[in-house]
Design a protein around this motif. Sequence first.
Motif, mmCIF file in Angstrom:
data_model
loop_
_atom_site.group_PDB
_atom_site.id
_atom_site.type_symbol
_atom_site.label_atom_id
_atom_site.label_comp_id
_atom_site.label_asym_id
_atom_site.label_seq_id
_atom_site.Cartn_x
_atom_site.Cartn_y
_atom_site.Cartn_z
ATOM 1 N N UNK A 73 0.827 -1.210 0.000
ATOM 2 C CA UNK A 73 0.000 0.000 0.000
ATOM 3 C C UNK A 73 0.856 1.253 0.000
ATOM 4 N N UNK A 74 1.943 1.194 0.780
ATOM 5 C CA UNK A 74 2.843 2.338 0.799
ATOM 6 C C UNK A 74 3.451 2.593 -0.561
ATOM 7 N N UNK A 75 3.841 1.519 -1.238
ATOM 8 C CA UNK A 75 4.413 1.649 -2.571
ATOM 9 C C UNK A 75 3.402 2.231 -3.545
ATOM 10 N N UNK A 76 2.143 1.792 -3.431
ATOM 11 C CA UNK A 76 1.103 2.310 -4.320
ATOM 12 C C UNK A 76 0.865 3.805 -4.070
ATOM 13 N N UNK A 77 0.794 4.199 -2.811
ATOM 14 C CA UNK A 77 0.584 5.611 -2.481
ATOM 15 C C UNK A 77 1.783 6.457 -2.905
ATOM 16 N N UNK A 78 2.987 5.919 -2.690
ATOM 17 C CA UNK A 78 4.187 6.639 -3.122
ATOM 18 C C UNK A 78 4.201 6.765 -4.646
ATOM 19 N N UNK A 79 3.737 5.714 -5.320
ATOM 20 C CA UNK A 79 3.659 5.773 -6.776
ATOM 21 C C UNK A 79 2.706 6.851 -7.249
#
Length: 440
Positions: free
Chosen positions: A154-160
Amino acid sequence: MAERATREETAPNPAARRVQAAYFTLLIGNTLAASFIWGVNTLFLLDAGLTNFEAFAANAFFSVGMVIFEVPTGVVADTLGRRVSYLLGTVTLAVTTVLYYLLWVAHSPFWMWAIVSVLLGLGFTFFSGAVEAWLVDALAATGYTGGLERVFGRGLALAGAAMFIGSILGGVVAQATNLGVPFLIRAGILIVMFVVAAVVMHDLGFTPAGRAHPIRATKEVFNASVKYGLGRRPVRYVMFASFFTTGVGFYVFYALQPYLVELWGDTGAYSIAGLAAAILSGSQVIGGLVAPWVRRRFRKRTTTIILSLVVSSLVLLALGVNRNFWIALVLLTVWGLVDAAAGPVQQAYLNDMIPSQQRATVLSFDSLLGSTGGAVIQPVLGRSADLWGYPGSLVVSGGIQALAVPFLWLSRRQGSPADVATDESPESPEEITEQGPPVG
């Protein structure tokens, strides 16, 4: 009913949700700030009068700074606290970003870029390992029972998503104004993030060791890095692999900017340069969301990691021989997807092999080896771009990245419980001892 009960048991409690919300906020802010320059950084350096070799050598000096300061700033994270480390990082990056802008205005000589790049590396070392370690320890302290892949994904998706917005806006702002304005915007966002972190970030599940003599503390941190990092075979081989993957990743990310502009045929199309970062950010969003699904497709985490690396290397080779702009966009999307989907899996694999008290230290040491790869590999690939163009350098990049595969295979061969773990709990010191001698 049983499935519903399982979901309820693994749902984050209010305290764990607050920790995740704080982590996601910090991640979004950091990525938004950084991504304002990611789409135009290489063009910015070239516009300042640097050659390809000098531009990527400047990036290499950034990596040198990370190598030099990783262990000392690891002392800060493990003795004064992860929150202090983060706050120092935001201030350092804000100041050095403004200095970068001033160098561009003055068309300064390369040696000045080298010095400021090292200081930029210092800023990032305050972040590396500290925020991730803060998250894992805080989740454990609040009783979180879910898997780490879910949170990292989820963090990676939000950072993306933040990267998509920042990279697009950075390219548009640069085209509407000049290449320096995105750097000033980045510095401003970092100051805002300093205030946000001071309010929402508190060390949970970890008690800072307190002040210690700098040399003695650095020695202790280094010894812990060797014992729990290089001293443990499955961890050690992952770290060795990061030398190649991080070094190549740094270069490819920034080389894609002028590569796409070259294929497009308009050297002033800064928004096209930002498109590379935007595509990777979109891929990161999708990859981050599907990471838990990808993890469930294979029994071992290393299967996902190794397969993604093989595909990623092949895509780089394909980018090198391609001469069509639209095909390049497709290949770039695939490259971003496979890397993003495997990223949270590798994060969880590494975290599950490290004890809590040494987590920030070992993660920083892993970053150190990756930064060493960036310092060594980026100038080599930059020189290859001068000799054979960006396509030729991408072919070389694919070959160098493939050298990481044997090390990941060796990590898999050690049979660490983390390779098949499904929860977030890192191995205890007792489990570490039971796995046999750490070196050999």
